[in-house]
Design an enzyme around this catalytic site. Structure first.
Site, PDB file in Angstrom:
ATOM      1  N   TYR A  35       0.536  -0.432  -7.184  1.00  0.00           N
ATOM      2  CA  TYR A  35       0.067   0.651  -6.321  1.00  0.00           C
ATOM      3  C   TYR A  35       0.168   0.213  -4.865  1.00  0.00           C
ATOM      4  O   TYR A  35      -0.001  -0.970  -4.542  1.00  0.00           O
ATOM      5  CB  TYR A  35      -1.396   1.002  -6.625  1.00  0.00           C
ATOM      6  CG  TYR A  35      -1.595   1.821  -7.877  1.00  0.00           C
ATOM      7  CD1 TYR A  35      -1.613   3.210  -7.826  1.00  0.00           C
ATOM      8  CD2 TYR A  35      -1.786   1.204  -9.112  1.00  0.00           C
ATOM      9  CE1 TYR A  35      -1.808   3.967  -8.975  1.00  0.00           C
ATOM     10  CE2 TYR A  35      -1.979   1.948 -10.267  1.00  0.00           C
ATOM     11  CZ  TYR A  35      -1.990   3.331 -10.189  1.00  0.00           C
ATOM     12  OH  TYR A  35      -2.176   4.081 -11.324  1.00  0.00           O
TER      13      TYR A  35
ATOM     14  N   ASP B 284      -4.634  10.655  -9.948  1.00  0.00           N
ATOM     15  CA  ASP B 284      -5.612  11.694  -9.648  1.00  0.00           C
ATOM     16  C   ASP B 284      -5.052  12.737  -8.685  1.00  0.00           C
ATOM     17  O   ASP B 284      -3.941  12.601  -8.161  1.00  0.00           O
ATOM     18  CB  ASP B 284      -6.871  11.069  -9.044  1.00  0.00           C
ATOM     19  CG  ASP B 284      -7.596  10.170 -10.029  1.00  0.00           C
ATOM     20  OD1 ASP B 284      -7.619  10.506 -11.224  1.00  0.00           O
ATOM     21  OD2 ASP B 284      -8.123   9.127  -9.598  1.00  0.00           O
TER      22      ASP B 284
END
Length: 488
Positions: A228, A145
């Protein structure tokens, strides 16, 4: 770029793709033109010394013809389109690192060109490595994002190749033209993809490595698992409790209460398998308060939902501040008890990094000199950020050391009144840490704060599905049914 559109090269870009023999021919031609110009200059000089009308006319004509010839050559160079038929294609994977803070996400958008993917394809077009995206067999491992960074994003696509055969080579050009081009060069080598693209990309986006892959390779579906990392200051968080609570995420669970549902895009199942989740301190900062130590949350899984990591981090922050107990995770993972997500703010996107994408038997090619150039580029960026951090750190220390008057109650001592002594401000109070306010807005403990179990809820999946299907029925489209569909 449309399928039939040609790439127009400027003269400098065109020269980069000429073979050694073609460059020699170009130099010889330019040398001859230079000699003609010098000859004309000599003739012009002799005309000034001994006026000769006939010779002057001839000299002027030759000069004019020379200029027209050069102008013609220049115009031809600018209008010449790149001939992709002289090359075959090759299916390759690119490993990309980027600092996403100033970009509008990874995926291309119609509303802005400032995306990682937008800059990547702009560089691919300019280097004449692809004709158009539609026919490039393009795939990306993850879609980060706005504001999210990556150390090891992976994409796969078909690009122009210097070779006629080899792993990933696709016979797509004119065989006769390809062989003619290769025959002109004694030693044929592959294009330095990382070097060329890094010259054209913004400094915050860099190709780390590349490798040829089988034509069936897909950057998204061939990925075994993704990792992540989320970086944050320790502040007043209980890191041990957070790490203990994080273990509840490990395994296969329904994460609908830890994501933003994207039912309209066909994401209809929310079960994901997380391989590991850890919370730990990673850096011993020189600052005198341990609350400034940097920590990281590392999450490894096969696939992720939209905003899943940021939602998980937000709940872990609540637990670390003793705003919620760790059992709240069990409750939110049980969709029978918690059928829809309680309303809470996600954690900020800036500290989030797509740290690694794991594939089977990948042998990345790091081009000679590329790693050194990358280190140089990122050290430049690091320098400015590190200096800003050091300045802010010293500023907070100076505030802590500010001199204040400490009031002392001497009313119990006969004949003495209240007085005070000069002390450092840090000696008058417990350490205060407000860093998390910038990572999760309004996540503070006060009288009006409600626990997650008592908060209002977002719409349930069933409600969202019915709304989407109603729109699809109205548009004459087939309705969605509850079936497996993953998003990463």
């Amino acid at each position: 770029m449309d399928c039939g559109e040609h790439v127009v090269l400027d003269e400098t870009t065109e020269l980069q793709f000429l073979s050694k023999e073609e460059l020699i021919q170009r130099v010889v031609k330019l040398t001859k033109e230079k000699e003609e110009v010098l000859l004309m200059l000599d003739e012009s000089s002799s005309v000034e010394q001994k006026p000769d009308t006939k010779k002057a006319v001839v000299s002027a004509d030759r000069r004019k013809n020379s200029k027209e010839s050069k102008a013609g050559i220049g115009n031809t160079s600018k209008q010449k389109s790149f001939d992709f038929s002289r090359y075959h294609k090759r299916h390759i994977a690119l490993k990309i690192a980027y600092l996403g803070w100033d970009f509008h996400g990874f995926a291309s958008q119609e509303s802005t060109e400032n995306t990682i993917e937008g800059h990547l394809f702009a560089a691919l077009y300019k280097a004449c490595l692809v004709e158009n995206r539609a026919n490039s067999n393009y795939s990306r491992c993850g879609r980060t994002d706005k504001g999210v960074s990556a150390f090891s994003q992976v994409v796969s696509l078909d690009v122009r190749s210097n070779l006629a055969e080899g792993l990933g080579v696709i016979v797509s050009g004119d065989r006769e033209k390809v062989q003619k081009r290769i025959g002109r060069t004694k030693e044929i080598s592959e294009i330095s993809y990382a070097h060329i693209l890094n010259k054209l990309l913004p400094p915050e986006i860099r190709i780390i490595a590349w490798m040829p892959v089988e034509q069936e390779f897909d950057a998204r579906f061939s990925c075994l698992h993704r990792t992540y990392k989320y970086f944050f200051p320790a502040a007043n968080l209980d890191i041990e409790i957070m790490n203990c609570a994080a273990q509840k995420f490990v395994g296969k669970h329904d994460f609908r209460n830890f994501c933003k549902m994207d039912v309209a895009s066909g994401v209809l199942t929310f079960e994901r398998d997380l391989l590991s989740v850890t919370v730990e301190k990673i850096k011993n900062d020189s600052h005198h308060c341990s609350g400034y130590q940097i920590c990281e949350i590392t999450i490894c899984g096969s696939a992720f939902l939209w905003h899943q990591v940021r939602c998980m981090v937000a709940v872990l922050f609540m637990i670390g501040q003793n705003l919620e107990n760790k059992e709240v995770i069990d409750w939110m993972l049980d969709i029978k008890q918690c059928a829809s997500r309680p309303q809470y703010n996600m954690a900020s996107e800036l500290p989030l990094v797509l740290y690694d994408c794991c594939y089977e038997q990948m042998s990345w090619k790091h081009e000679c000199g590329t790693l050194e150039a990358l280190l140089k580029d990122f050290q430049k960026l690091w320098t400015s950020q590190a200096i800003k951090t050091a300045i802010l750190s010293k500023l907070t220390e100076k505030l802590d050391d500010a001199a204040v008057i400490k009031c002392v109650d001497r009313s119990n001592i006969a004949g003495e009144h209240d007085s005070g002594e000069i002390v450092s401000w840090s000696d008058t109070r417990q350490p205060q840490f407000h860093q998390l306010m910038s990572l999760v807005p309004f996540q503070i403990k006060n009288k009006t704060r409600k626990p997650l179990a008592k908060r209002d809820r977002h719409e349930s999946f069933e409600f969202k599905l019915e709304v989407v299907n109603a729109k699809r029925r109205k548009a004459g489209k087939e309705e969605f049914a509850e079936k497996a569909s993953e998003s990463s």
